[in-house]
Design an enzyme around this catalytic site. Sequence first.
Site, short mmCIF file in Angstrom:
data_model
loop_
_atom_site.label_atom_id
_atom_site.label_comp_id
_atom_site.label_asym_id
_atom_site.label_seq_id
_atom_site.Cartn_x
_atom_site.Cartn_y
_atom_site.Cartn_z
N TYR A 1 -75.15 -42.77 -4.13
CA TYR A 1 -75.05 -41.57 -3.30
C TYR A 1 -76.26 -41.33 -2.41
O TYR A 1 -76.24 -40.43 -1.57
CB TYR A 1 -74.84 -40.34 -4.19
N HIS B 1 -73.82 -35.99 1.77
CA HIS B 1 -74.02 -34.90 0.79
C HIS B 1 -75.48 -34.84 0.31
O HIS B 1 -75.90 -33.82 -0.21
CB HIS B 1 -73.08 -35.12 -0.39
N PHE C 1 -75.40 -34.40 -11.19
CA PHE C 1 -74.44 -34.32 -10.09
C PHE C 1 -74.50 -32.98 -9.36
O PHE C 1 -74.84 -31.95 -9.93
CB PHE C 1 -73.02 -34.63 -10.59
N ASN D 1 -72.57 -30.70 -8.34
CA ASN D 1 -71.91 -29.50 -8.85
C ASN D 1 -72.68 -28.82 -9.98
O ASN D 1 -72.34 -27.71 -10.37
CB ASN D 1 -70.49 -29.83 -9.34
N ASN E 1 -70.30 -26.69 -3.45
CA ASN E 1 -70.36 -26.57 -4.91
C ASN E 1 -71.78 -26.62 -5.46
O ASN E 1 -72.06 -26.02 -6.50
CB ASN E 1 -69.48 -27.62 -5.58
#
Length: 193
Positions: free
Chosen positions: A16, A21, A67, A69, A115
Amino acid sequence: MTIKLIVGLANPGNKYLLTRHNVGSWYVNQLANNYHVSLINKSSFLGYTGYLNIGKRRIFLLIPTIFMNYNGQAVAAIAKFYNIMPEEILIAHDELNFLPGYARFKYSGGHGGHNGLKDVIYRLGDNNNFYRLRIGIGHPGDKNKVIKFVLDTPLDTEQQLIQHAINESVLCTSLMFQQNIAYAIHQLHTILK
């Protein structure tokens, strides 16, 4: 009020690292590099941390290693440990509603469907009174494509624009340390029209 903690929201791992993001983490890494600060993985804070010494002030940096969230857990852990109030926190994150190359500081507000921000607000006791650096990544044009879009790497042209916005944001953050938040906000909003 002064900023005591700067957080770059992120998903963990190399998979990631370069995704849209994770642009908040790009900003914190750039800030750390500019001040020659190494970020160290600290399990008690669920992330990579370090600090800047600016005059007599210490400003903590954090990139969560959990993560997106659940990033609020990391923010709450370090804020609680160092007794940092929500209004002393700056959260850098990706912003779908801004085009690449555009960034804005903002104080307070909702999570806008993000989120990571939603969890930060929740973990700070449903308190949304913190600063944000909203870094534009653009929008795919279809709400059903948003998840794939934010988890993809930007196109080369987008990456250059995002990096430009991050560079200017880091310069304006330095102005915030030297002057004040209002001055930094004015400068960034003037530079990136």
